[in-house]
Design a protein around this motif. Sequence first.
Motif, PDB file in Angstrom:
ATOM      1  N   VAL A  36      -6.613 -13.067   3.532  1.00 47.57           N
ATOM      2  CA  VAL A  36      -5.676 -12.181   4.210  1.00 47.57           C
ATOM      3  C   VAL A  36      -4.293 -12.629   3.770  1.00 47.57           C
ATOM      4  O   VAL A  36      -4.017 -13.830   3.687  1.00 47.57           O
ATOM      5  CB  VAL A  36      -5.828 -12.273   5.739  1.00 47.57           C
ATOM      6  N   LEU A  37      -3.414 -11.690   3.453  1.00 48.32           N
ATOM      7  CA  LEU A  37      -2.059 -12.060   3.045  1.00 48.32           C
ATOM      8  C   LEU A  37      -1.433 -12.952   4.107  1.00 48.32           C
ATOM      9  O   LEU A  37      -1.623 -12.738   5.296  1.00 48.32           O
ATOM     10  CB  LEU A  37      -1.205 -10.809   2.833  1.00 48.32           C
ATOM     11  N   PRO A  38      -0.665 -13.969   3.692  1.00 46.77           N
ATOM     12  CA  PRO A  38      -0.171 -14.961   4.645  1.00 46.77           C
ATOM     13  C   PRO A  38       0.793 -14.420   5.692  1.00 46.77           C
ATOM     14  O   PRO A  38       0.859 -14.912   6.789  1.00 46.77           O
ATOM     15  CB  PRO A  38       0.512 -15.993   3.750  1.00 46.77           C
ATOM     16  N   SER A  39       1.574 -13.412   5.345  1.00 46.65           N
ATOM     17  CA  SER A  39       2.483 -12.821   6.322  1.00 46.65           C
ATOM     18  C   SER A  39       2.663 -11.354   5.971  1.00 46.65           C
ATOM     19  O   SER A  39       2.272 -10.908   4.901  1.00 46.65           O
ATOM     20  CB  SER A  39       3.829 -13.536   6.315  1.00 46.65           C
ATOM     21  N   GLU A  40       3.266 -10.596   6.859  1.00 42.31           N
ATOM     22  CA  GLU A  40       3.406  -9.171   6.629  1.00 42.31           C
ATOM     23  C   GLU A  40       4.564  -8.833   5.707  1.00 42.31           C
ATOM     24  O   GLU A  40       4.693  -7.700   5.259  1.00 42.31           O
ATOM     25  CB  GLU A  40       3.527  -8.436   7.967  1.00 42.31           C
ATOM     26  N   VAL A  41       5.417  -9.808   5.391  1.00 40.86           N
ATOM     27  CA  VAL A  41       6.491  -9.619   4.415  1.00 40.86           C
ATOM     28  C   VAL A  41       6.414 -10.760   3.411  1.00 40.86           C
ATOM     29  O   VAL A  41       6.427 -11.932   3.789  1.00 40.86           O
ATOM     30  CB  VAL A  41       7.878  -9.605   5.089  1.00 40.86           C
ATOM     31  N   THR A  42       6.315 -10.427   2.119  1.00 43.96           N
ATOM     32  CA  THR A  42       6.196 -11.431   1.064  1.00 43.96           C
ATOM     33  C   THR A  42       7.330 -11.239   0.074  1.00 43.96           C
ATOM     34  O   THR A  42       7.583 -10.128  -0.368  1.00 43.96           O
ATOM     35  CB  THR A  42       4.834 -11.292   0.348  1.00 43.96           C
ATOM     36  N   THR A  43       8.012 -12.331  -0.278  1.00 43.58           N
ATOM     37  CA  THR A  43       9.111 -12.255  -1.239  1.00 43.58           C
ATOM     38  C   THR A  43       8.808 -13.027  -2.515  1.00 43.58           C
ATOM     39  O   THR A  43       9.655 -13.148  -3.383  1.00 43.58           O
ATOM     40  CB  THR A  43      10.413 -12.795  -0.619  1.00 43.58           C
ATOM     41  N   GLN A  44       7.603 -13.551  -2.643  1.00 46.13           N
ATOM     42  CA  GLN A  44       7.172 -14.288  -3.835  1.00 46.13           C
ATOM     43  C   GLN A  44       6.020 -13.537  -4.495  1.00 46.13           C
ATOM     44  O   GLN A  44       5.243 -12.870  -3.809  1.00 46.13           O
ATOM     45  CB  GLN A  44       6.677 -15.689  -3.445  1.00 46.13           C
ATOM     46  N   ASP A  45       5.893 -13.654  -5.826  1.00 51.33           N
ATOM     47  CA  ASP A  45       4.732 -13.085  -6.506  1.00 51.33           C
ATOM     48  C   ASP A  45       3.460 -13.733  -5.983  1.00 51.33           C
ATOM     49  O   ASP A  45       3.437 -14.940  -5.705  1.00 51.33           O
ATOM     50  CB  ASP A  45       4.816 -13.310  -8.017  1.00 51.33           C
ATOM     51  N   ILE A  46       2.418 -12.940  -5.850  1.00 50.21           N
ATOM     52  CA  ILE A  46       1.100 -13.441  -5.452  1.00 50.21           C
ATOM     53  C   ILE A  46       0.232 -13.383  -6.701  1.00 50.21           C
ATOM     54  O   ILE A  46       0.068 -12.315  -7.301  1.00 50.21           O
ATOM     55  CB  ILE A  46       0.504 -12.576  -4.336  1.00 50.21           C
ATOM     56  N   ILE A  47      -0.321 -14.510  -7.129  1.00 49.07           N
ATOM     57  CA  ILE A  47      -1.056 -14.589  -8.389  1.00 49.07           C
ATOM     58  C   ILE A  47      -2.546 -14.726  -8.091  1.00 49.07           C
ATOM     59  O   ILE A  47      -2.965 -15.613  -7.347  1.00 49.07           O
ATOM     60  CB  ILE A  47      -0.557 -15.760  -9.244  1.00 49.07           C
ATOM     61  N   ILE A  48      -3.348 -13.843  -8.696  1.00 51.17           N
ATOM     62  CA  ILE A  48      -4.804 -13.857  -8.540  1.00 51.17           C
ATOM     63  C   ILE A  48      -5.424 -14.333  -9.850  1.00 51.17           C
ATOM     64  O   ILE A  48      -5.176 -13.759 -10.903  1.00 51.17           O
ATOM     65  CB  ILE A  48      -5.338 -12.446  -8.196  1.00 51.17           C
ATOM     66  N   GLU A  49      -6.234 -15.402  -9.780  1.00 49.15           N
ATOM     67  CA  GLU A  49      -6.857 -15.943 -10.981  1.00 49.15           C
ATOM     68  C   GLU A  49      -8.365 -16.098 -10.845  1.00 49.15           C
ATOM     69  O   GLU A  49      -9.006 -16.672 -11.704  1.00 49.15           O
ATOM     70  CB  GLU A  49      -6.207 -17.278 -11.349  1.00 49.15           C
ATOM     71  N   GLU A  50      -8.939 -15.611  -9.729  1.00 47.52           N
ATOM     72  CA  GLU A  50     -10.382 -15.642  -9.546  1.00 47.52           C
ATOM     73  C   GLU A  50     -10.786 -14.501  -8.614  1.00 47.52           C
ATOM     74  O   GLU A  50      -9.939 -13.852  -8.016  1.00 47.52           O
ATOM     75  CB  GLU A  50     -10.828 -16.991  -8.984  1.00 47.52           C
ATOM     76  N   ASP A  51     -12.073 -14.238  -8.508  1.00 50.21           N
ATOM     77  CA  ASP A  51     -12.553 -13.143  -7.673  1.00 50.21           C
ATOM     78  C   ASP A  51     -12.060 -13.324  -6.240  1.00 50.21           C
ATOM     79  O   ASP A  51     -12.247 -14.381  -5.634  1.00 50.21           O
ATOM     80  CB  ASP A  51     -14.083 -13.089  -7.688  1.00 50.21           C
ATOM     81  N   THR A  52     -11.418 -12.276  -5.724  1.00 49.29           N
ATOM     82  CA  THR A  52     -10.796 -12.341  -4.403  1.00 49.29           C
ATOM     83  C   THR A  52     -10.958 -11.007  -3.699  1.00 49.29           C
ATOM     84  O   THR A  52     -10.889  -9.957  -4.333  1.00 49.29           O
ATOM     85  CB  THR A  52      -9.283 -12.652  -4.535  1.00 49.29           C
ATOM     86  N   GLU A  53     -11.186 -11.043  -2.402  1.00 45.39           N
ATOM     87  CA  GLU A  53     -11.260  -9.823  -1.597  1.00 45.39           C
ATOM     88  C   GLU A  53     -10.220  -9.909  -0.493  1.00 45.39           C
ATOM     89  O   GLU A  53     -10.142 -10.901   0.221  1.00 45.39           O
ATOM     90  CB  GLU A  53     -12.651  -9.664  -0.990  1.00 45.39           C
ATOM     91  N   TRP A  54      -9.403  -8.846  -0.385  1.00 46.55           N
ATOM     92  CA  TRP A  54      -8.412  -8.771   0.693  1.00 46.55           C
ATOM     93  C   TRP A  54      -8.792  -7.678   1.652  1.00 46.55           C
ATOM     94  O   TRP A  54      -8.832  -6.511   1.289  1.00 46.55           O
ATOM     95  CB  TRP A  54      -7.027  -8.444   0.145  1.00 46.55           C
TER      96      TRP A  54
END
Length: 194
Positions: A36-54
């Motif tokens: 789950v995204l860490p907060s409802e507002v994100t100001t940093q890039d979120i990098i995905i490098e493996e299988d992930t489900e949100w």
Amino acid sequence: MIKSKKLMGIFAAMAMVVGLTVTPVTVNASSVQSVVLPSEVTTQDIIIEEDTEWDLQGKTYELQNGSRVLVKNGTLTVKNGTIIADVDAFYVVSEGNAVLNLESDVNVTARDCCVVLKNQGAVLNTEANLVSTSGNYAPIQGNGSAGGIQVNITGGTIKSADVGVYFPSKTELNISGGRIEGKSAIYHKSGKLT
């Protein structure tokens, strides 16, 4: 979530009651991370490098200050919620094999692009609602120099004041459902369009 050790204790207690023999079972964790995204507002890039489900759990998340979700490797599956970006939302940059799955209960609104596919091996599977608000960019857009990109649109509404889906490079574009709205629905210069 019931821990494996606790679950085995429950099974052992049940076996004592009914007189069954229980063989311990090894439970392997899934290779897919549930995030789950860490907060409802994100100001940093979120990098995905493996299988992930949100699972966005019906919430709205904002990507601010030009932050994006960068899918570099593996598969990112997004479901059940809304993402709003002040520039671009997702980049499928593919440093090998990167896949973005947007399910039907997802809404993405971005000033520019909802999804940008940049390198060979980048794949988008979408049945989400994608809206670009600026009028200068397509909700789904490819890199002008990269080929070997695949896009599968199976549902949802893709909406822009300009072009709905824009690919100047060699791309495999498959559309089997959904709706595309814009001055031009599709700009597809080379590759395969089904």
